[in-house]
Design an enzyme around this catalytic site. Structure first.
Site, PDB file in Angstrom:
ATOM      1  N   SER A 167      29.110 -21.740  42.718  1.00  0.00           N
ATOM      2  CA  SER A 167      28.565 -22.924  42.053  1.00  0.00           C
ATOM      3  C   SER A 167      27.929 -23.949  42.976  1.00  0.00           C
ATOM      4  CB  SER A 167      29.653 -23.606  41.219  1.00  0.00           C
ATOM      5  OG  SER A 167      29.986 -22.800  40.111  1.00  0.00           O
TER       6      SER A 167
ATOM      7  N   LYS B 271      29.763 -34.611  42.411  1.00  0.00           N
ATOM      8  CA  LYS B 271      29.793 -33.927  41.117  1.00  0.00           C
ATOM      9  C   LYS B 271      30.782 -34.621  40.182  1.00  0.00           C
ATOM     10  CE  LYS B 271      30.242 -29.080  39.547  1.00  0.00           C
ATOM     11  NZ  LYS B 271      30.520 -27.708  40.062  1.00  0.00           N
TER      12      LYS B 271
ATOM     13  N   SER C 266      27.506 -24.105  38.828  1.00  0.00           N
ATOM     14  CA  SER C 266      27.771 -25.237  37.962  1.00  0.00           C
ATOM     15  C   SER C 266      27.454 -26.596  38.579  1.00  0.00           C
ATOM     16  CB  SER C 266      29.234 -25.232  37.516  1.00  0.00           C
ATOM     17  OG  SER C 266      30.107 -25.454  38.625  1.00  0.00           O
TER      18      SER C 266
END
Length: 470
Positions: free
Chosen positions: A184, A85, A160
């Site tokens: 997330s 990420k 997310s």
């Protein structure tokens, strides 16, 4: 087994790739080329990657190929394509955290996760996108635009860890790392049909730890998530919150005897939205499968309250407001309007009220550990709803309302307990539904063993058809 067109190699698991490399039936270069082709074909629609440099990927794959040929491979994940990420530091790669703000931080050193991947010979395909500051459960970002589901571009990928979810489902390599402070990792997991793990607090070290935050694996199978944990769950002094966990067993070859398990089934979170009927039916069917195998399954009621969830949400608003207010007016205009509206409420809380809101974390932690202590596993929905439209920032599209979709996930962030996800069904229109399996702090390996049992035992109608996404 591996005699197939290169264009299909992106569907191989991490374990299959490692075995094929070792047998010299497949080269990391071939696997990398297949993933590059896959990305180039799907990325114009999915929008999952922030940083992607094919030539660097090819160079890393070539270096791995040499190690395998020379007998110096660094382990079974050497040469396996994977992503991290964008908020996981990679030296020299900017970290905008989903926002269009000027001059994003450029780290000078890798995060522990990045170092562990590189030490194991993993080929980092790129950094995956996220929404502004990671505070949305969607793929809507002021910098990146909209990230879309690999199942249907009209649907959200979740967030997310939005880019990681889309990348995992689409076949941008078998292994991906997301981060999670309220769901997330698990929310993209449930909306993309993935196997994921939000690990126990501090098990996977972070260079920027804070309460509730975790990094964890996202993959198509529980086996791949467990294999990834062999390198991710290694101590690192940079995480000053880490705990000295004992060695864990990530080998899923031996399936657990689920008949000895005491399992809780929770279908009412006590806060947020109520589960949709299709979600509820899929989770209850999964619990019935455990009961049929001899496990003791008991229903438990809510253990957090709406007041706890409201307090936590308000604390997060204040925390983000503290960052937002320091920006110049021109920079504030670059932040996604939904996030600006959401965090602006944080300005309303004075010091005493902020401390009370912060206290929601302790109350949630205490309630969660007390309610789940007598069970080996707690089964629940991951999210009360299935995937929503990709353009929508949140399932409940109102920044003035509390996050209604994290009632089942966020308690385990605050308590530090592990929570895994496995796909357990689909809605009538084909949207994936995830089952959450949570356990005691430090029981991450046992939770993945149970998740693997369910993955193998679930009915065919609950199994994602990854090849069908081609």
């Amino acid at each position: 087994m591996y005699q197939q067109p290169r264009s299909a190699l992106h569907n191989l698991s991490a374990r299959e790739l490692g075995e094929a490399y070792a047998a010299k039936e497949l080269s990391p270069v071939e696997a990398a080329e297949a993933v590059i082709e896959r990305i180039e074909a799907r990325e114009p629609v999915l929008n999952a990657l922030y940083q992607f440099e094919p030539e660097a990927v090819r160079a890393d794959a070539k270096a791995s190929e040499r190690r395998w040929m020379e007998g110096t491979a660094r382990g079974p994940l050497d040469g396996v394509p994977m992503t991290v990420k964008e908020n996981i530091a990679r030296a020299g790669v900017p970290m905008p955290s989903g926002t269009a703000l000027s001059n994003p931080k450029v780290p000078q050193a890798n995060a522990p996760v990045t170092d562990r991947i590189l030490e194991a010979g993993g080929v980092i395909v790129g950094s995956t996108v996220m929404p502004d500051w990671g505070m949305l459960s969607s793929g809507v970002s002021s910098l990146h635009g909209i990230t879309r589901s690999a199942w249907n571009p009209a649907w959200t990928t979740g967030g997310s860890s939005s880019g990681a979810g889309a990348a995992a489902a689409a076949g941008y390599g078998p292994l991906h790392v997301g981060t999670d402070i309220g769901g997330s990792i698990r929310l993209p997991g449930t909306w993309q049909g993935l196997a994921t793990l939000k690990p126990s607090a501090g098990l996977i070290p972070l260079d920027v730890p804070y309460i509730g935050r975790a990094a964890g694996p996202m993959a198509r199978t529980v086996g791949d998530a467990a294999l990834f944990m062999t390198i991710l769950a290694q101590p690192d002094i940079r995480d000053y919150t880490a705990r000295p966990y004992p060695a864990m067993d990530w080998d899923l070859a031996d399936k657990p005897d689920v008949s000895t398990l005491r399992i809780a089934l929770q279908t009412d979170a006590g806060a947020g939205a109520c589960p949709d009927p299709e979600v509820l039916a899929a989770v209850e069917a999964a619990a019935a499968l455990f009961a049929d195998a001899g496990a003791t399954v008991e229903r438990i009621g809510p253990f957090i309250t709406q007041d706890m969830l409201d307090g936590l949400d308000n604390f997060w608003r204040t925390r983000s407001w503290a960052d937002y207010r320091e920006l110049s007016p021109s920079e504030q205009d670059k932040v996604l309007p939904y996030i600006a509206r959401w965090c602006s409420r944080g300005a309303e809380f004075g010091g005493a009220e902020t401390i009370r809101n912060f206290g929601s974390i302790d109350r949630m932690q205490q309630a969660t550990i007390a309610a789940t202590a007598n069970y080996d596993v707690v089964l629940s929905p991951v999210s009360p709803m299935a995937a929503f439209p990709a353009e929508q920032p949140m399932p409940v599209d109102d920044p003035d309302r509390t996050m209604a979709h994290i009632g089942f996930t966020v308690p385990y962030n605050m308590s530090g307990q592990p929570a895994a996800t496995v796909n357990c069904g689909f809605t009538a229109d084909g949207r994936p539904i995830g089952l959450q399996l949570a356990g005691r702090v430090g029981a991450d390996d046992r939770i993945l063993h149970v998740a693997a049992w369910y993955e193998a035992a679930r009915p065919s109608c609950a199994v994602p058809d990854w090849a069908g996404l081609d």
